[in-house]
Design a protein around this motif. Structure first.
Motif, PDB file in Angstrom:
ATOM      1  N   TYR A  60      33.975  13.566   9.646  1.00 47.76           N
ATOM      2  CA  TYR A  60      34.077  12.162   9.259  1.00 47.76           C
ATOM      3  C   TYR A  60      33.825  12.024   7.765  1.00 47.76           C
ATOM      4  N   VAL A  61      34.570  11.134   7.150  1.00 48.64           N
ATOM      5  CA  VAL A  61      34.255  10.794   5.767  1.00 48.64           C
ATOM      6  C   VAL A  61      32.904  10.082   5.756  1.00 48.64           C
ATOM      7  N   ASP A  62      32.144  10.242   4.705  1.00 50.28           N
ATOM      8  CA  ASP A  62      30.778   9.722   4.665  1.00 50.28           C
ATOM      9  C   ASP A  62      30.706   8.222   4.963  1.00 50.28           C
ATOM     10  N   SER A  63      31.675   7.472   4.494  1.00 50.59           N
ATOM     11  CA  SER A  63      31.619   6.015   4.613  1.00 50.59           C
ATOM     12  C   SER A  63      31.706   5.520   6.057  1.00 50.59           C
ATOM     13  N   VAL A  64      32.128   6.371   6.996  1.00 43.03           N
ATOM     14  CA  VAL A  64      32.259   5.929   8.388  1.00 43.03           C
ATOM     15  C   VAL A  64      31.308   6.664   9.337  1.00 43.03           C
ATOM     16  N   LYS A  65      30.554   7.613   8.824  1.00 44.89           N
ATOM     17  CA  LYS A  65      29.636   8.367   9.677  1.00 44.89           C
ATOM     18  C   LYS A  65      28.646   7.434  10.367  1.00 44.89           C
TER      19      LYS A  65
END
Length: 124
Positions: A60-65
């Protein structure tokens, strides 16, 4: 011919949830890594989440983790993206993608097939 069809997008208020689905045909789905990417107006397409052929590995990209979950059902040739706690900055066109190989990658250029995209709009 490989066809990926996304569904589940729409308009939701901040804090709400949506579940995107991507039905695949024409490829050996159980051997293919799958990914969700998004593109907001004026921005480059970015990876959101990817999953390997078996579902044993996800990224996952950090912004959606902690908010988004990618999953797949190989019996239904379908990949999902559960999106919770949505924010206005999640607003974008979301694209489903597939690789011929089962190993994941996070660059859009490494994906061989793409859906038409589904719009997700999060209002504040």
């Amino acid at each position: 011919q490989v066809v990926l069809v996304e569904s589940g997008g729409g308009l939701v208020q901040a804090g709400g949830s949506l579940r995107l689905s991507c039905a695949a045909s024409g490829l050996t789905f159980g051997s293919s890594a799958m990914g969700w990417f998004r593109q907001a107006p004026g921005k480059e397409r970015e990876v959101v989440a990817v999953i390997n052929w078996s579902g044993s590995y996800t990224y996952y990209v950090d912004s959606v983790k902690g908010r988004f979950t990618i999953s797949r059902d190989n019996a239904k040739n379908t990949v999902y993206l559960q999106m919770n706690s949505l924010k206005p900055e999640d607003t974008a066109v979301y694209y489903c993608s597939a690789r011929r190989e089962g190993v994941t990658r996070t660059r859009a250029v490494d994906y061989d097939y793409w859906g038409q995209g589904t719009q997700v709009t999060v209002s504040s």
